[in-house]
Design a protein around this motif. Structure first.
Motif, PDB file in Angstrom:
ATOM      1  N   GLU A 252       0.875  -1.176   0.000  1.00 39.18           N
ATOM      2  CA  GLU A 252       0.000   0.000   0.000  1.00 39.18           C
ATOM      3  C   GLU A 252       0.899   1.208   0.000  1.00 39.18           C
ATOM      4  O   GLU A 252       1.838   1.278   0.775  1.00 39.18           O
ATOM      5  CB  GLU A 252      -0.821   0.069   1.304  1.00 39.18           C
ATOM      6  CG  GLU A 252      -1.412  -1.234   1.752  1.00 39.18           C
ATOM      7  CD  GLU A 252      -2.626  -1.587   0.943  1.00 39.18           C
ATOM      8  OE1 GLU A 252      -3.442  -0.697   0.769  1.00 39.18           O
ATOM      9  OE2 GLU A 252      -2.712  -2.740   0.462  1.00 39.18           O
ATOM     10  N   GLU A 253       0.540   2.211  -0.808  1.00 38.09           N
ATOM     11  CA  GLU A 253       1.309   3.446  -0.746  1.00 38.09           C
ATOM     12  C   GLU A 253       0.864   4.196   0.505  1.00 38.09           C
ATOM     13  O   GLU A 253      -0.320   4.312   0.775  1.00 38.09           O
ATOM     14  CB  GLU A 253       1.064   4.280  -1.995  1.00 38.09           C
ATOM     15  CG  GLU A 253       2.296   5.084  -2.334  1.00 38.09           C
ATOM     16  CD  GLU A 253       2.161   5.757  -3.681  1.00 38.09           C
ATOM     17  OE1 GLU A 253       1.842   6.939  -3.676  1.00 38.09           O
ATOM     18  OE2 GLU A 253       2.371   5.068  -4.698  1.00 38.09           O
ATOM     19  N   ASP A 254       1.829   4.654   1.254  1.00 37.16           N
ATOM     20  CA  ASP A 254       1.512   5.363   2.495  1.00 37.16           C
ATOM     21  C   ASP A 254       0.692   6.610   2.176  1.00 37.16           C
ATOM     22  O   ASP A 254       1.101   7.438   1.374  1.00 37.16           O
ATOM     23  CB  ASP A 254       2.827   5.747   3.176  1.00 37.16           C
ATOM     24  CG  ASP A 254       2.621   6.173   4.608  1.00 37.16           C
ATOM     25  OD1 ASP A 254       3.617   6.334   5.302  1.00 37.16           O
ATOM     26  OD2 ASP A 254       1.458   6.349   5.006  1.00 37.16           O
ATOM     27  N   ALA A 260       7.843  11.452   4.082  1.00 42.77           N
ATOM     28  CA  ALA A 260       9.052  12.079   3.547  1.00 42.77           C
ATOM     29  C   ALA A 260       9.018  12.046   2.022  1.00 42.77           C
ATOM     30  O   ALA A 260       8.497  11.118   1.424  1.00 42.77           O
ATOM     31  CB  ALA A 260      10.259  11.322   4.054  1.00 42.77           C
ATOM     32  N   THR A 261       9.576  13.085   1.427  1.00 42.33           N
ATOM     33  CA  THR A 261       9.634  13.126  -0.032  1.00 42.33           C
ATOM     34  C   THR A 261      10.632  12.085  -0.531  1.00 42.33           C
ATOM     35  O   THR A 261      10.401  11.421  -1.524  1.00 42.33           O
ATOM     36  CB  THR A 261      10.127  14.517  -0.473  1.00 42.33           C
ATOM     37  OG1 THR A 261       9.550  15.470   0.397  1.00 42.33           O
ATOM     38  CG2 THR A 261       9.772  14.803  -1.892  1.00 42.33           C
ATOM     39  N   ILE A 262      11.720  12.000   0.192  1.00 40.58           N
ATOM     40  CA  ILE A 262      12.767  11.047  -0.182  1.00 40.58           C
ATOM     41  C   ILE A 262      12.818   9.956   0.880  1.00 40.58           C
ATOM     42  O   ILE A 262      12.851  10.245   2.077  1.00 40.58           O
ATOM     43  CB  ILE A 262      14.136  11.774  -0.242  1.00 40.58           C
ATOM     44  CG1 ILE A 262      14.124  12.837  -1.338  1.00 40.58           C
ATOM     45  CG2 ILE A 262      15.272  10.788  -0.482  1.00 40.58           C
ATOM     46  CD1 ILE A 262      13.816  12.301  -2.709  1.00 40.58           C
ATOM     47  N   SER A 362       4.840  13.932  -6.051  1.00 38.75           N
ATOM     48  CA  SER A 362       4.037  15.120  -5.745  1.00 38.75           C
ATOM     49  C   SER A 362       4.890  16.301  -5.280  1.00 38.75           C
ATOM     50  O   SER A 362       4.361  17.294  -4.811  1.00 38.75           O
ATOM     51  CB  SER A 362       3.002  14.757  -4.679  1.00 38.75           C
ATOM     52  OG  SER A 362       3.659  14.092  -3.631  1.00 38.75           O
ATOM     53  N   HIS A 363       6.184  16.197  -5.374  1.00 44.36           N
ATOM     54  CA  HIS A 363       7.046  17.306  -4.965  1.00 44.36           C
ATOM     55  C   HIS A 363       7.951  17.716  -6.111  1.00 44.36           C
ATOM     56  O   HIS A 363       8.534  16.844  -6.772  1.00 44.36           O
ATOM     57  CB  HIS A 363       7.923  16.905  -3.773  1.00 44.36           C
ATOM     58  CG  HIS A 363       7.167  16.823  -2.489  1.00 44.36           C
ATOM     59  ND1 HIS A 363       6.321  15.772  -2.214  1.00 44.36           N
ATOM     60  CD2 HIS A 363       7.124  17.649  -1.422  1.00 44.36           C
ATOM     61  CE1 HIS A 363       5.789  15.965  -1.015  1.00 44.36           C
ATOM     62  NE2 HIS A 363       6.255  17.094  -0.519  1.00 44.36           N
ATOM     63  N   ALA A 410      21.282  16.428   3.418  1.00 47.75           N
ATOM     64  CA  ALA A 410      20.512  17.486   2.748  1.00 47.75           C
ATOM     65  C   ALA A 410      19.020  17.155   2.709  1.00 47.75           C
ATOM     66  O   ALA A 410      18.179  18.049   2.801  1.00 47.75           O
ATOM     67  CB  ALA A 410      21.048  17.700   1.337  1.00 47.75           C
ATOM     68  N   PHE A 411      18.687  15.885   2.598  1.00 52.06           N
ATOM     69  CA  PHE A 411      17.273  15.514   2.538  1.00 52.06           C
ATOM     70  C   PHE A 411      16.716  15.160   3.936  1.00 52.06           C
ATOM     71  O   PHE A 411      15.601  14.632   4.050  1.00 52.06           O
ATOM     72  CB  PHE A 411      17.060  14.371   1.545  1.00 52.06           C
ATOM     73  CG  PHE A 411      17.130  14.831   0.108  1.00 52.06           C
ATOM     74  CD1 PHE A 411      16.093  15.554  -0.457  1.00 52.06           C
ATOM     75  CD2 PHE A 411      18.258  14.573  -0.661  1.00 52.06           C
ATOM     76  CE1 PHE A 411      16.173  16.009  -1.777  1.00 52.06           C
ATOM     77  CE2 PHE A 411      18.343  15.017  -1.983  1.00 52.06           C
ATOM     78  CZ  PHE A 411      17.291  15.750  -2.537  1.00 52.06           C
TER      79      PHE A 411
END
Ligand code: ADP
Ligand code: ASP
Ligand code: MG
Length: 416
Positions: A252-254, A260-262, A362-363, A410-411
């Motif tokens: 399932e996609e969270d 987090a984006t990454i 989405s980012h 950085a992330f």
């Protein structure tokens, strides 16, 4: 009662003491009423040792003969583990791949599993036995022994779990789960409780060797719940606690908006870059260069074709470093003259670093943040490739760890 597959890697099987611990852990699961199939790897260092022997005899060992010997490490492991189980009062039986059989194609050193016969294993399980099956190896239709590529025991385990319709496949290893990056490179990497199947697929394909990519493909194709967890904990720890530890690959996609984006940073040290210079820029040229490389069963990864100048262009691509010599031989052999290229040059001191995350969909701005971070460290980017959920760069190998550490920071991936 459930049918569960356990996989133990090389470090987990690294000594007779460790094998006895594996036996205790497996026995604990069996005592709880589960049917257990165990898939061990060779003892740590063993596969390397055997391949090293082959290379002392031939620089490029014959692949069939190489598989004949490389597969033996696992055979030792299954026998020892069965004995360790018997020594603590369990009924256990070991099988090599050909005895099950686990049928594969004939692509020696990187064979693909085609089918697994579950009859014998099911009969043993129903008779109360623990079944121990070699990882990494199979048999082709002519009866030749094949191996599944380095790290292939993961794939054996998940494929066996799928064939037996197991409830879960537990991959026991020397780290306690999947981290935001290799914890051996970034000490404050964070363990993930879950990772989506897609992200795990990208991480594995981009070099995170915690799972072999084909094992993740099997997990996805058969929706096999797969968990990565530590084999180095107390083997008698409470089963419930162990069963929920580590990292679960989720399908399932969270939906959590704050995710987090990454998710992680993957890297692969062992890349090589090949450039075919002065190629006539006309239809079919990519096929004429890469077709013979693919026919030699060499996987091509990143590809760039330059802007053409006066009808000539340069064509650059990457291959796994271990396949570099073979790829160069193919190109120098027939392709160069056939297409009328000026010359072929290569670089074997390159590595690939990738940022991965489903949140990238989405980012915006992930690529620019990645490139800014690398530029601040003075790291030159040689090639770039992207997909919906990853960005990869090829860089000089000497900057690889620096790149991984600075991107991890950085992330904001470090543990709190
Ligand atoms: P095994 O012998 O159990 O199959 P491997 O050495 O193949 O173990 O895989 C486990 C290793 O993968 C860890 O020791 C770790 O160094 C490495 N690794 C690379 N990337 C990651 C990651 N993102 N998370 C956890 N471990 C990773
Ligand atoms: N023993 C094999 C290797 O070292 C397979 C594995 O460990 O998964 O690659
Ligand atoms: Mg492994």
């Amino acid at each position: 009662m459930a049918l569960i597959v356990h996989k133990y890697g090389g470090t987990s099987m690294g000594s007779t003491e460790r094998i006895k611990n594996v036996a205790k852990r497996v026995a604990k699961w069996h005592d709880a009423g589960h049917q257990i199939v165990v898939v061990p790897s060779a003892m740590s260092g063993e596969t390397n040792r055997i391949i090293g022997l082959a290379k002392e005899i031939m620089a490029q060992p014959d692949p069939r003969e190489l598989d004949m010997i490389a597969s033996t490490g696992e055979q030792v492991s299954v026998g020892l583990l069965s004995m360790a189980l018997q020594a603590i009062g369990k009924q256990a039986v070991s099988y090599a791949g050909w005895q099950v059989p686990i049928k594969t194609d004939s692509a020696y050193t990187k064979a693909r599993i085609e089918s697994i016969d579950d009859a014998k294993v099911k009969a043993d399980l129903d008779a109360g036995k623990i079944v121990v099956i070699t990882g990494f190896q199979g048999v082709d239709e002519k009866g030749n022994i094949t191996t599944l590529g380095r790290g292939g025991s993961d794939t054996s385990a998940v494929a066996i779990a799928a064939a037996l319709k197991a409830q879960e496949c537990l991959i026991y290893t020397d780290v306690d789960g999947v981290y935001t990056t290799d914890p051996r490179v970034v000490s404050d990497a964070r363990r993930l409780n879950t990772v989506t199947f897609e992200e795990m697929l990208e991480m594995a394909s981009l070099g995170s060797k915690v799972l072999q990519i084909r094992s993740v493909e099997f997990a996805g194709n058969y929706r096999m719940p797969t968990r990565v967890l530590s084999s180095l904990t107390d083997p008698l720890m409470p089963l419930e606690e162990e069963a929920n530890s580590g990292t679960l690959i989720s399908f399932e996609e969270d939906t959590n908006m704050e995710q987090a984006t990454i998710t992680g940073i993957a890297f692969s040290r062992d890349e090589a870059k090949i450039t075919v210079l002065g190629v006539p820029d006309k239809p079919g040229i990519a096929y004429q260069i890469l077709g013979p490389v693919a026919d030699a069963n060499i996987e091509v990864d990143m590809i760039i074709q330059n802007q053409s100048v006066e009808g000539k262009t340069d064509f650059t691509f990457t291959v796994p470093r271990g396949e570099y010599a073979k790829a160069m031989a193919v190109l120098e052999g027939s392709v160069k003259a056939h297409i009328g290229a000026a010359s072929i040059v290569g670089d074997t001191k390159v590595s690939k670093v990738s940022v991965v995350g489903v949140g990238m969909r989405s980012h915006v701005g992930i690529a620019s943040q990645m490139f800014r971070t690398l530029s601040e460290e003075g790291i030159n980017i040689l090639m770039i490739s992207t997909s919906e959920i990853k960005i990869s760069v090829l860089i000089d190998e000497k900057y690889m760890e620096l790149a991984v550490r600075s991107l991890h920071k950085a992330f904001g991936l470090e543990s709190a």
